[in-house]
Design an enzyme around this catalytic site. Structure first.
Site, short mmCIF file in Angstrom:
data_model
loop_
_atom_site.label_atom_id
_atom_site.label_comp_id
_atom_site.label_asym_id
_atom_site.label_seq_id
_atom_site.Cartn_x
_atom_site.Cartn_y
_atom_site.Cartn_z
CG PHE A 143 -1.81 1.26 1.22
CD1 PHE A 143 -2.91 1.34 0.39
CD2 PHE A 143 -1.51 2.35 2.03
CE1 PHE A 143 -3.71 2.48 0.36
CE2 PHE A 143 -2.31 3.50 2.00
CZ PHE A 143 -3.40 3.55 1.17
CG ASP A 227 5.58 3.78 1.82
OD1 ASP A 227 5.60 4.36 2.92
OD2 ASP A 227 4.55 3.67 1.13
CE LYS A 256 -0.73 5.68 7.92
NZ LYS A 256 -0.44 5.14 6.60
C1 PLP Z 1 -0.70 5.44 5.21
C2 PLP Z 1 0.29 5.01 4.21
C3 PLP Z 1 0.42 5.69 2.99
C4 PLP Z 1 -0.50 6.82 2.59
O1 PLP Z 1 -0.42 7.92 3.45
P1 PLP Z 1 -1.56 9.05 3.41
O2 PLP Z 1 -1.05 10.09 4.36
O3 PLP Z 1 -2.83 8.41 3.83
O4 PLP Z 1 -1.63 9.55 2.01
C5 PLP Z 1 1.40 5.27 2.11
N1 PLP Z 1 2.22 4.25 2.43
C6 PLP Z 1 2.13 3.58 3.59
C7 PLP Z 1 3.08 2.47 3.87
C8 PLP Z 1 1.15 3.92 4.50
O5 PLP Z 1 1.04 3.24 5.65
#
Ligand code: PLP
Length: 399
Positions: A143, A227, A256
């Site tokens: 994701f 990421d 986050k």
């Molecule tokens: C939450 C998340 C995203 C997206 O972040 P948003 O601030 O909701 O756009 C992307 N990559 C990972 C691994 C995430 O946990």
């Protein structure tokens, strides 16, 4: 101040009648938070072991964060990127240092995780070492966000299908070293991956995976982009999850937990990757404004001052022991690291269990049918861990 509503409709009706239908109906209307606890409009207390999905690093209403944001808001909140500000420079330097990117490292600020990954996607396109490199690799089930570039990186075809066509060139590979070895060559610009797949159910990579990825990416001139939007900022018991493996990526995306509740994202580059973006090739109106960067500075400073990196590691172990001690036949084991844990269940009842937990005054969530995700604030201590054991045990007993 907002004007109190004069309507007699209940909040779920008002939500349904006004909010876009992109989310499931909310579980409660929260009105206040303090530390690891939050309260709803009926005064019900919840122990918050989700922390706004790994966002509230310092818990709710942390006094240092409240003081910083109040002070910065009344001093200078936003200036645009035509101007620099002290909080922005402090944060960029702090991230260079904490990520181990050093003087060659560079930081780009944006406002969310998906935007950080959009920046990473564009960075990948700029990697033309040795000729064109049309391919970008990411993992099946990963994701990376909801905007079009980040959605293309995301390894969930069902999420993409309604929005096809995706930006081109992205290939999703299985999370095995064999699949990695078969896929990486000189036609790949970047490999984008999560060190632990959070949304997929807190799934770790195989042993040695990141080190092998680093070797192959270096050998073929491929950018290794991690990421760490969910795993970064002390969550796993290191500042960044890659530090457990002793590898250095070419870039890391963050969001986050970085702002402790204020919206901020960042792309941090290492070495030669820092020179890829040229003036005018990317930007953001809000990105890196004094208000959010001041907040992030305080989040990182409190984590350092109170040694919350070590706390995350230690409390994670304590949580594993508490969960094992519950002796529930439903629980198969615990995955993850530090304070990003996935409680694996033998049966696909995670959603029911999360609902029972909420009824027992505990906020957790179910990223898939057979996993409960725990991501409590990094400040969590003995009392909250013991309370978690009681409430989670209570929830388990209802199934
Ligand atoms: C939450 C998340 C995203 C997206 O972040 P948003 O601030 O909701 O756009 C992307 N990559 C990972 C691994 C995430 O946990």
């Amino acid at each position: 101040m907002s004007t109190p509503s004069t309507t007699t409709a209940t909040w779920p009706d008002r939500y349904a009648a006004s909010m876009m239908g992109t989310f499931a109906p909310p579980l409660a209307l929260l009105v206040r938070g303090e530390g690891c606890y939050a309260w709803d409009d009926e005064g019900t207390e919840y122990l918050d072991f989700l922390a706004g999905i790994a966002v509230n690093s310092l818990g709710h209403a942390h006094p240092d964060l409240v003081a910083t944001v109040t002070e910065q808001m009344s001093t200078l909140a936003h200036v645009s990127n035509y101007f620099a500000s002290e909080p922005q420079l402090d944060l960029a330097e702090r991230l260079q240092r904490l990520a181990g990117a050093g003087a060659e490292g560079r930081v780009y600020f944006c406002n969310s995780g998906t935007e950080a990954n959009e920046a990473a996607f564009k960075l990948a396109r700029l990697n033309v070492v040795g000729g064109t490199r049309p391919r970008i690799l990411t993992l099946v089930d990963s994701f990376h966000g909801r905007t079009m570039g980040a959605l293309a990186l995301t390894g969930k075809p069902a999420m993409q299908a309604p929005f096809d066509p995706m930006p081109g060139g992205v290939e999703h590979i299985d999370s095995t070293i064999e699949a990695l070895e078969a896929a990486v060559d000189d036609t790949v610009s970047a490999f984008v991956l999560e060190p632990i797949k959070g949304e997929a159910g807190v799934l770790p990579l195989p042993d040695g995976y990141l080190r092998r990825a680093r070797e192959l990416c270096t050998q073929h001139g491929v950018l290794l982009i991690l990421d760490e939007i969910q795993t970064g900022v002390a969550r796993t018991g290191e500042w960044f999850a890659f530090q457990h493996e002793g590898v250095q990526p070419d870039a890391v995306t963050l969001a986050k937990g970085l702002g402790g509740g204020l919206p901020i994202g960042a792309l941090v580059t290492f070495g030669a990757a820092s020179a890829l973006f040229q003036r005018g090739q990317h930007g953001s109106t809000f990105g890196g404004n004094p208000l959010v960067t001041a907040a992030a500075n305080t989040v990182l400073a409190v984590i350092e001052r109170d040694d919350l990196v070590a706390n995350a590691a230690r409390r994670g172990e304590q949580l594993r022991e508490i969960i094992a001690g519950l002796g529930s036949p439903l629980i198969d084991g615990v995955r993850g690291r530090g304070l990003l844990l996935g409680v694996a269940l033998h049966e696909p009842v995670a959603r029911e269990l999360a609902a029972s937990a909420l009824a027992a005054g505990l906020i957790v969530n179910a990223p898939n049918d057979s996993t409960i995700r725990l991501a409590p604030p990094l400040i969590v201590g003995d009392a909250e861990i013991a309370e978690f054991g009681r409430r989670f045990g209570q929830a388990l007993a209802t199934l």
